[in-house]
Scaffold this active site. Structure first.
Site, PDB file in Angstrom:
ATOM      1  N   LYS A 189     -31.770  23.608 -18.562  1.00  0.00           N
ATOM      2  CA  LYS A 189     -31.870  23.506 -17.102  1.00  0.00           C
ATOM      3  C   LYS A 189     -33.339  23.619 -16.663  1.00  0.00           C
ATOM      4  CE  LYS A 189     -30.183  25.696 -12.978  1.00  0.00           C
ATOM      5  NZ  LYS A 189     -29.909  26.999 -12.428  1.00  0.00           N
ATOM      6  N   ASN A 191     -24.790   8.586  -6.543  1.00  0.00           N
ATOM      7  CA  ASN A 191     -24.734   7.978  -5.207  1.00  0.00           C
ATOM      8  C   ASN A 191     -23.368   8.250  -4.594  1.00  0.00           C
ATOM      9  OD1 ASN A 191     -22.892   5.631  -5.822  1.00  0.00           O
ATOM     10  ND2 ASN A 191     -24.531   5.249  -7.297  1.00  0.00           N
ATOM     11  N   LYS A 213     -29.105 -12.565  -4.039  1.00  0.00           N
ATOM     12  CA  LYS A 213     -28.520 -11.917  -5.229  1.00  0.00           C
ATOM     13  C   LYS A 213     -27.580 -12.875  -5.970  1.00  0.00           C
ATOM     14  CE  LYS A 213     -28.889  -7.368  -4.123  1.00  0.00           C
ATOM     15  NZ  LYS A 213     -28.457  -6.106  -3.547  1.00  0.00           N
ATOM     16  N   ASP A 232     -29.020  -4.239 -16.232  1.00  0.00           N
ATOM     17  CA  ASP A 232     -28.226  -4.797 -15.130  1.00  0.00           C
ATOM     18  C   ASP A 232     -26.964  -5.408 -15.730  1.00  0.00           C
ATOM     19  OD1 ASP A 232     -27.098  -6.450 -13.128  1.00  0.00           O
ATOM     20  OD2 ASP A 232     -29.016  -6.424 -12.064  1.00  0.00           O
ATOM     21  N   ASP A 248     -29.770   1.886 -10.613  1.00  0.00           N
ATOM     22  CA  ASP A 248     -30.766   0.948 -11.144  1.00  0.00           C
ATOM     23  C   ASP A 248     -31.740   1.653 -12.095  1.00  0.00           C
ATOM     24  OD1 ASP A 248     -29.809  -1.322  -9.864  1.00  0.00           O
ATOM     25  OD2 ASP A 248     -30.902  -0.866  -8.017  1.00  0.00           O
TER      26      ASP A 248
HETATM   27  N1  CTP Z   1     -25.106  -3.981 -10.844  1.00  0.00           N
HETATM   28  C1  CTP Z   1     -24.881  -3.859 -12.202  1.00  0.00           C
HETATM   29  N2  CTP Z   1     -25.756  -3.167 -12.988  1.00  0.00           N
HETATM   30  C2  CTP Z   1     -26.843  -2.583 -12.450  1.00  0.00           C
HETATM   31  C3  CTP Z   1     -27.095  -2.698 -11.053  1.00  0.00           C
HETATM   32  C4  CTP Z   1     -26.200  -3.390 -10.282  1.00  0.00           C
HETATM   33  O1  CTP Z   1     -23.881  -4.382 -12.695  1.00  0.00           O
HETATM   34  N3  CTP Z   1     -27.661  -1.921 -13.221  1.00  0.00           N
HETATM   35  C5  CTP Z   1     -24.193  -4.770 -10.039  1.00  0.00           C
HETATM   36  C6  CTP Z   1     -23.352  -3.978  -9.057  1.00  0.00           C
HETATM   37  O2  CTP Z   1     -22.114  -3.604  -9.635  1.00  0.00           O
HETATM   38  C7  CTP Z   1     -23.153  -4.969  -7.918  1.00  0.00           C
HETATM   39  C8  CTP Z   1     -24.414  -5.814  -7.947  1.00  0.00           C
HETATM   40  O3  CTP Z   1     -24.967  -5.627  -9.242  1.00  0.00           O
HETATM   41  O4  CTP Z   1     -22.085  -5.839  -8.176  1.00  0.00           O
HETATM   42  C9  CTP Z   1     -25.433  -5.517  -6.879  1.00  0.00           C
HETATM   43  O5  CTP Z   1     -26.191  -4.415  -7.171  1.00  0.00           O
HETATM   44  P1  CTP Z   1     -27.547  -4.106  -6.426  1.00  0.00           P
HETATM   45  O6  CTP Z   1     -28.045  -2.814  -6.961  1.00  0.00           O
HETATM   46  O7  CTP Z   1     -27.348  -4.226  -4.958  1.00  0.00           O
HETATM   47  O8  CTP Z   1     -28.449  -5.318  -6.907  1.00  0.00           O
HETATM   48  P2  CTP Z   1     -29.939  -5.313  -7.291  1.00  0.00           P
HETATM   49  O9  CTP Z   1     -30.190  -6.558  -8.058  1.00  0.00           O
HETATM   50  O10 CTP Z   1     -30.283  -4.032  -7.964  1.00  0.00           O
HETATM   51  O11 CTP Z   1     -30.655  -5.460  -5.889  1.00  0.00           O
HETATM   52  P3  CTP Z   1     -31.434  -4.374  -5.019  1.00  0.00           P
HETATM   53  O12 CTP Z   1     -32.837  -4.783  -5.161  1.00  0.00           O
HETATM   54  O13 CTP Z   1     -30.892  -4.568  -3.639  1.00  0.00           O
HETATM   55  O14 CTP Z   1     -31.133  -3.002  -5.573  1.00  0.00           O
END
Ligand code: CTP
Length: 399
Positions: A287, A208, A336, A304, A277
């Site tokens: 490759k 990203n 969140k 997460d 995620d």
């Molecule tokens: N985060 C994390 N580990 C992951 C995904 C996210 O620690 N696998 C943390 C990020 O560092 C950030 C927070 O979670 O502080 C928000 O991430 P986000 O992806 O926006 O949250 P989600 O719960 O995945 O919500 P969304 O459905 O919007 O993706």
């Protein structure tokens, strides 16, 4: 005695009678160990000669934005980068109004926009001007922009009146600069930053646009507040801030492992990383070759990190997340905060020209009961404002 050893102080002098105190201010700053360079507005030069300030600072005084000679040496961007502290003393009502509204038509105003240094403003004006609504409103705006006001003091004024509006004395200004509160001394924080790269094959990955700059700025601001900082960083092109211990990782699972190994005994966890995620369910050994038709990727969820830290038996006292949203910011952030059991969440809108891979950012911060709006500004002062919110949050928990 105040120490400003190794500090680079840029002094901005604007056109008020208190400018006559600035040679003394330069001397006191240098006595405290600082390197000092001086920028003067045209108005300031009506009150004091650049030659005087050149003599006491030991450097040529900077005055013009479009100065070919200066730009060849230390131009305005170099000066902005050089400074650790930018002190505007005296700051006239006119200068304050210009700074409050982001003018960039002279060297000093441009430097204020271009620097990530801490900015200090020492107002100096007649007592009635100081008490006027526009000046008070402008000063409040400077504070919401992260600038710090120094004074003014009360006493007899150059205009013959007595009241509030005098510039602070040079030694008071030097003392304020050297007075670094270290609210997190003795505390350890774990911070994540940057993107993660989830491999598809030996040469490709899912990633990203995160640059890591916000997370690095948070790590730096925490270290400046006295904390020991463990920074777990995804693949970024940034140098490690002073006083920060860095561990580099590539994938979300690596980041998860390295964070968990450091969480025991930490006071805080700040998840700034843009963690993927999902990851491809398998990594091709070779490759992936182009072939006719569609190619489908199968993705599986990553752990997460933030939620796991918040649920951990050794949960730090302060767990903070970041949320990048494309719409409905406040509701998504509050959701969140509750879902991941966080103490704080900092949310921003992302999209074209916003936040990711930009130098500036604006944040809305939420706790279960509080809300702070931090206006658009460079990431370094923004991170310092976040650390102040963390300090308040810890204090309200009795920590
Ligand atoms: N985060 C994390 N580990 C992951 C995904 C996210 O620690 N696998 C943390 C990020 O560092 C950030 C927070 O979670 O502080 C928000 O991430 P986000 O992806 O926006 O949250 P989600 O719960 O995945 O919500 P969304 O459905 O919007 O993706």
């Amino acid at each position: 005695m105040t120490t400003l050893a190794d500090k680079n102080v840029l002094l901005g002098v604007t056109g008020g009678i208190a400018a006559y105190k600035t040679p003394e201010l330069v001397r006191r700053l240098r006595d405290a160990g600082a390197s000092v360079r001086v920028v003067m507005t045209p108005g300031a030069q009506a009150f004091i000669s650049p030659l005087t300030l050149q003599a006491v600072s030991g450097h040529r005084v900077h005055a013009d934005l479009l100065d070919a000679e200066a730009e060849a040496g230390m131009g305005h961007i170099e000066l902005a980068r050089w400074a650790d502290e930018l002190v505007i003393a005296p700051a006239t009502a006119h200068a304050i109004a210009r700074l409050a509204h982001g003018f960039a038509d002279d060297l000093l105003a441009t430097l204020v926009l271009a620097t990530e240094a801490r900015i200090w403003v020492a107002p100096a004006m007649n007592r009635v001007m100081w008490a006027s609504r526009p000046v008070l409103d402008n000063c409040q705006r400077l504070q919401t922009l992260g600038m710090r006001l120094l004074g003014p003091a009360s006493g007899s004024q150059a205009c013959g009146e007595v009241g509030e509006g005098r510039m602070l004395e040079p030694d008071e200004i030097v003392a304020a600069l050297g007075d670094h509160p270290r609210p997190f001394l003795g505390h350890r924080f774990v911070v994540t930053a940057g993107p993660t790269h989830e491999a598809l094959d030996p040469v490709r990955f899912l990633g990203n646009r995160s640059s890591g700059r916000m997370g690095f700025a948070v790590a730096e601001a925490l270290a400046a507040a006295g904390a020991d900082v463990d920074l777990v960083a995804g693949p970024v092109n940034l140098t490690t801030p002073p006083g920060v211990t860095r561990c580099d990782v590539l994938t979300a699972r690596d980041m998860h492992r390295e964070v968990m190994a450091r969480i025991e005994g930490a006071t805080g966890f700040i998840g700034v990383a843009a963690v993927a995620d999902y990851r491809p369910d398998s990594v091709a050994e070779h490759k992936i070759k182009k072939s006719e038709g569609e190619l489908a990727l199968r993705l599986v969820p990553n752990p997460d990190i933030l939620a796991d830290v918040a649920r951990h038996s050794a949960r730090p006292a302060l767990v903070m997340g970041f949320a990048a949203e494309t719409r409905d910011l406040a509701n998504a952030a509050r959701d969140k905060l509750a879902r991941k059991q966080l103490d704080l969440i900092a949310a921003n809108l992302v999209g074209e020209g916003l936040a990711f891979d930009c130098a500036d950012n604006a944040l809305e911060v939420f706790s279960a009961t509080g809300h702070w709006s931090l206006p658009e500004q460079p990431k370094a002062p923004l991170a310092r404002a976040l650390v102040e919110i963390m300090v308040d949050c810890m204090a309200s928990k009795g920590g």
